[in-house]
Every structure is written in structure tokens, then in C-alpha cells.
Design a protein around this motif. Structure first.
Motif, PDB file in Angstrom:
ATOM      1  N   PRO A 194       0.808  -1.236   0.000  1.00  0.00           N
ATOM      2  CA  PRO A 194       0.000   0.000   0.000  1.00  0.00           C
ATOM      3  C   PRO A 194       0.838   1.282   0.000  1.00  0.00           C
ATOM      4  O   PRO A 194       0.715   2.115   0.879  1.00  0.00           O
ATOM      5  N   THR A 195       1.678   1.473  -0.998  1.00  0.00           N
ATOM      6  CA  THR A 195       2.398   2.741  -1.107  1.00  0.00           C
ATOM      7  C   THR A 195       1.409   3.793  -1.623  1.00  0.00           C
ATOM      8  O   THR A 195       0.360   3.447  -2.177  1.00  0.00           O
ATOM      9  N   ALA A 196       1.783   5.079  -1.494  1.00  0.00           N
ATOM     10  CA  ALA A 196       0.876   6.143  -1.950  1.00  0.00           C
ATOM     11  C   ALA A 196       0.622   5.984  -3.446  1.00  0.00           C
ATOM     12  O   ALA A 196      -0.506   6.119  -3.931  1.00  0.00           O
ATOM     13  N   ASN A 198       0.843   3.241  -5.315  1.00  0.00           N
ATOM     14  CA  ASN A 198      -0.003   2.083  -5.596  1.00  0.00           C
ATOM     15  C   ASN A 198      -1.467   2.367  -5.287  1.00  0.00           C
ATOM     16  O   ASN A 198      -2.365   1.932  -6.009  1.00  0.00           O
ATOM     17  N   ARG A 199      -1.680   3.105  -4.195  1.00  0.00           N
ATOM     18  CA  ARG A 199      -3.074   3.418  -3.831  1.00  0.00           C
ATOM     19  C   ARG A 199      -3.724   4.289  -4.901  1.00  0.00           C
ATOM     20  O   ARG A 199      -4.861   4.051  -5.314  1.00  0.00           O
ATOM     21  N   ALA A 200      -2.958   5.286  -5.377  1.00  0.00           N
ATOM     22  CA  ALA A 200      -3.512   6.180  -6.410  1.00  0.00           C
ATOM     23  C   ALA A 200      -3.787   5.390  -7.690  1.00  0.00           C
ATOM     24  O   ALA A 200      -4.801   5.586  -8.368  1.00  0.00           O
ATOM     25  N   TYR A 201      -2.867   4.482  -8.007  1.00  0.00           N
ATOM     26  CA  TYR A 201      -2.998   3.668  -9.220  1.00  0.00           C
ATOM     27  C   TYR A 201      -4.267   2.814  -9.136  1.00  0.00           C
ATOM     28  O   TYR A 201      -5.084   2.769 -10.060  1.00  0.00           O
ATOM     29  N   LYS A 202      -4.449   2.177  -7.965  1.00  0.00           N
ATOM     30  CA  LYS A 202      -5.610   1.292  -7.836  1.00  0.00           C
ATOM     31  C   LYS A 202      -6.919   2.081  -7.831  1.00  0.00           C
ATOM     32  O   LYS A 202      -7.917   1.645  -8.400  1.00  0.00           O
ATOM     33  N   ALA A 203      -6.888   3.272  -7.211  1.00  0.00           N
ATOM     34  CA  ALA A 203      -8.106   4.094  -7.190  1.00  0.00           C
ATOM     35  C   ALA A 203      -8.471   4.499  -8.617  1.00  0.00           C
ATOM     36  O   ALA A 203      -9.648   4.476  -9.001  1.00  0.00           O
TER      37      ALA A 203
END
Ligand code: HEM
Length: 451
Positions: A194-196, A198-203
């Protein structure tokens, strides 16, 4: 067998022990691809991390790869990263699945069928141009993206309106950037961490999915909204067992069309303008052709054929700035390719961008010279010496579509307004993401066509 072939050992730049040539590639992928051709000729051998691969420039070898031996290859494995959001649609799928969908969508892309889109394409350009006014400063790259996106949405999926464009394009921009970044890394951080970023990518992935599924549901509720368009054909298609496509499959096909169909054309058009606006002589010749052929009328599928200089401007822009700047194949079994022995799983890359800069076929390759395409240049050089749309059974299905929309958009913009680069505009640099974009876009000032 000829002895040259038997003894041929492909060469390439020496890299570091662990990363091979990855650092050089990541530092400047475009220069790296050009240098390989200059230093190693028709084929080079490189290593990106643990994987050794070939990069092919020789047109005959490309023909063998993309036509004669294409059954032995699938689309490049390295593009798996892109599959996360593109999914398993016609551009990425393999074997029977690919053949089936390609056969299904092919009738929508024949020359004859595409002509029926010309009026809709022109309507969309006109609608966009109605929002412009003399004196405005605008981002031409954004405006052109709006146009090519709206054209796909309308012609293939009968979708009107800016809200679709926003809902899909915004998350797509985030994904595009991050995906390109991940593809350039030797080992991208797994998405479950859960890096920042990765989170933005998944969102962004989630938001893109939501928008595409919403389009699908809406159409399934109201099939009459687009009778006969590509989306209805996909929704109604049945395989030999009478099964239709799942929502996931439909989502993947829709996504592929939006992505493959809008960004490449938008880039090619933006690049064309970046050359035209710096070369008044090219602009003058374009106007001369538009006045002579169209006499103020909108371009149509028929007059498109006569707009040969306009077409050549676009061909030349795609020569110097091939939107699909590199791609490739991975072998599904051991196979001989000309003098090369390609092992199962090994990748073979090719770069239309670098191939187009070969002075043997394009003297003075760095100059923007639309005239070089006159007198049937493409019939005088080998098929794969110029290949912005790739080629063979996995080549671009949208090539005629793209040429028609680009000629229509370029012509209508030029007929209606005179564009100038915004004062102090820096040189337009290249940004190789999933496609080759003008870095920081192209800012223009709009003037009236007669002013
Ligand atoms: C200037 C515009 C365009 C350029 C430069 C371009 C370039 C390409 C290239 C080079 C490929 C082959 C990639 C490979 O061999 O690995 C390709 C495939 C594809 N393109 Fe385009 N394209 C353009 C516009 C379009 C448009 C407008 C559409 C659809 C409306 C489209 C749909 C596709 C599809 C579906 C594929 C995958 C074909 C398959 O794998 O069977 N493209 N494109």
C-alpha cells in the motif's frame, strides 16, 4: 542455407551485470532505440534485467516476424503491466479469442464502412471548434484529445457528451503515467503493497472500471440507443456454443477501443501541428490545397481522397513522431527468424519511431518534409520501412479510421482558425509514455482564419 546467416551473431551494447541495458533504456528510451539501429544495423541484441531480447530494424525480418511467422508469437509479454487496465481485449488477447473478436469488429473498420463515419467526425470537430474564439490561449493537445475521444465514443459506441470523456480520461491519465513508469522499472513494487503511488494507481483503475461498466449497463438497459454500432455487435455476439461475452470481456474490448483509438490519433495530430506551426511554408501549402479542393466546404469521405498534401503532412508527422513508438512480440515456441534463433518466451522488439529515421529510405531524416511521400513513396520502399500502424494480422485495425479523422480534424481546424504557438513556447520535447506524446502539450493562441 547461406553461410552469412549461419554465422550471424547479433551484437548489442554492453550493459551492467545485473540490469543489462536497462539503465540506458530508462534514461532515454528514444535515443537508445535510435542508437541501436545506428550502431548495430538490422538487428541488435539487448538485455533488460535478466531478459535478453532482440530489437529488429530490418524491414524483411520485420515482415517475417509480423506476417510469415506471426503464428509463433504473441504480443509482447512486457506489456502485461498494461493488461491490468487494458484487460484481455482484441489488442492484447491471443489465439482463437483474438481471431474471433478481430473478425467480429473488422466490418466496422473497412474503408467502405469508415466512410459512413465521416459526417459524425466532422460534426464533432465542428462542435469542439464552436467553443473556440479568436484571442483565446488554449491547450491544443487537450482540445485534440477531446475531439478524438468524442469521435470514438460517438462512432463506435453512440455515446454523446463530455461527461463520458471526463469520467474515463481523468483516471486514464493517472494510469497511463504510472503504467509507463512501472514498465520501465526492473521490478515494480507489487500492487498489493500500500504505497501512496499504488493506492492512487488502484483508485484510478477502479474509477475507470466503474465508468466503463456504467456505460455497459446503460446500453444493456436501453439497447435501442445504439442499434448496429460496434458496442451492440459486441453485446449481441455469441460464440459457437451460443455464449455471449461476459461483462468483464465487454469491458476489456470497450477499454481497448477507447485507449488504442483516441490517444494515438491525438498524439499524431498534435505532432502534426507542432511541425506545421513552425513551418509557414507547410501551412501555406495546406491552405492552398484546402481552398482548391474544398472551396470553403467541410471535408467529406469523398474529398478526403483529394487532400493528398494534408495526408502527406500526417504521414510525415507519424514518421518523425510515431505515436506507437515501440512494441514487440514474445515467442510462444523456439523459432528461427531469419538468422536469429528466438527461444520460447524470448521477446523481439521493434520501434516504428527509430525505423522511420533510417536515411536509406528517408534522406535527411530529421527534416519535416511532407513532399517525400509524393509519387507513391510507400510503394517504392519496403513494406516495413515505414510502419506507424504496425502490420500483419496484429497490425492496427483503426488505420483508415485514424487517417480519415485526422485529415478531417486538421482541415477543419485550419479552415476555421489560424493558430499560433503561444508566445515564448519552448521547443516541443517528446515524452515516451504508453505512446509518444508532446511533453507539456502544445499551447496555442487562436486567431481568426482571415485575420
Ligand atoms: C494515428 C493513430 C494510430 C496509430 C499510430 C496506431 C498504431 C497502432 C499500432 C502500431 C498497432 C500494432 C501494435 C503491435 O503490433 O504491437 C495498433 C494496433 C491496434 N490499433 Fe491502432 N493506431 C492508431 C489508431 C487507432 C484507432 C483510431 C483505433 C480504433 C478506432 C485503433 C485500434 C487498434 C487496435 C484494436 C489494435 C490491436 C489490433 C490487434 O492486435 O489485432 N488504432 N495500432
Amino acid at each position: 542455407m547461406n553461410t552469412v546467416r549461419e554465422h550471424f551473431v547479433p551484437q548489442g551494447p554492453k550493459g551492467s551485470l545485473l540490469a543489462g541495458n536497462l539503465m540506458a533504456y530508462r534514461k532515454d528510451p528514444l535515443q537508445f532505440l535510435i542508437d541501436l539501429q545506428q550502431n548495430y544495423g538490422g538487428v541488435a541484441k539487448i538485455r533488460l534485467g535478466p531478459q535478453s531480447m532482440y530489437v529488429i530494424y530490418d524491414p524483411d525480418l520485420l515482415k517475417e516476424l509480423l506476417i510469415a511467422k506471426q503464428e509463433h508469437f504473441v504480443k509482447l509479454k512486457a506489456f502485461q503491466e498494461a493488461r491490468l487496465f487494458v484487460g484481455d481485449g482484441v489488442a492484447t488477447s491471443t489465439g482463437e479469442k483474438h481471431k474471433r473478436v478481430r473478425r467480429l469488429i473488422q466490418p466496422h473498420f473497412t474503408r467502405a464502412h469508415i466512410q459512413t463515419y465521416a459526417g459524425q467526425m466532422a460534426d464533432i470537430v465542428e462542435r469542439e471548434l464552436d467553443r473556440w474564439a479568436p484571442g483565446q490561449r488554449r491547450s491544443l493537445t487537450d482540445d485534440i484529445s477531446n475531439i478524438t475521444f468524442a469521435i470514438i465514443a460517438k462512432t463506435l459506441f453512440s455515446l454523446d457528451g463530455d461527461e463520458y470523456a471526463r469520467a474515463i480520461r481523468e483516471p486514464y491519465e493517472t494510469i497511463n503515467r504510472m503504467c509507463a513508469e512501472r514498465m520501465r522499472q526492473l521490478a515494480a513494487m507489487p500492487l498489493f503493497v500500500p504505497t501512496a503511488k499504488n493506492r492512487a494507481y488502484k483508485a484510478a483503475l477502479q474509477s475507470l472500471d466503474q465508468s466503463v461498466y456504467a456505460i455497459l449497463q446503460e446500453r444493456k438497459r436501453n439497447p435501442e440507443l445504439g442499434a448496429g454500432d460496434l458496442l451492440s455487435v459486441l453485446i449481441e455476439a455469441k460464440d459457437e456454443n451460443g455464449h455471449g461475452m461476459t461483462d468483464q470481456e465487454l469491458r476489456d474490448e470497450l477499454m481497448i477501443m477507447f485507449i488504442a483509438g483516441h490517444e494515438t490519433s491525438a498524439n499524431a495530430l498534435s505532432w502534426a501541428f507542432s511541425f506545421i506551426l513552425r513551418q509557414p511554408e507547410v501551412e501555406r501549402k495546406l491552405h492552398e490545397e484546402w481552398d482548391r479542393v474544398l472551396q470553403g466546404a467541410r471535408p467529406t469521405a469523398e474529398t478526403y481522397m483529394q487532400l493528398t498534401y494534408t495526408q502527406n503532412v500526417i504521414w510525415e508527422a507519424m514518421r518523425l513522431r510515431a505515436p506507437s513508438f515501440f512494441t514487440g512480440r514474445s515467442a510462444i515456441r523456439d523459432v528461427e527468424l531469419g538468422p536469429l534463433r528466438v527461444k520460447k518466451g524470448q521477446s523481439v522488439l521493434f520501434s516504428p519511431f527509430a525505423i522511420h529515421q533510417n536515411p536509406t529510405y528517408f534522406p535527411d531524416p530529421q527534416s519535416f518534409l511532407p513532399e517525400r511521400f509524393e509519387h507513391d513513396l510507400l510503394k517504392r520502399i519496403p513494406q516495413f520501412a515505414y510502419m506507424p500502424f504496425g502490420g500483419g494480422p496484429r497490425g492496427c485495425i483503426g488505420n483508415h479510421f485514424a487517417m480519415l479523422e485526422m485529415v478531417i480534424a486538421l482541415t477543419m481546424i485550419g479552415q476555421r482558425y489560424r493558430l499560433r504557438l503561444a508566445p515564448g513556447h519552448p521547443p516541443t520535447e517528446m515524452e515516451p509514455l504508453m505512446t509518444l506524446r508532446p511533453k507539456n502539450g502544445l499551447d496555442i493562441v487562436v486567431e481568426s482564419a482571415n485575420g
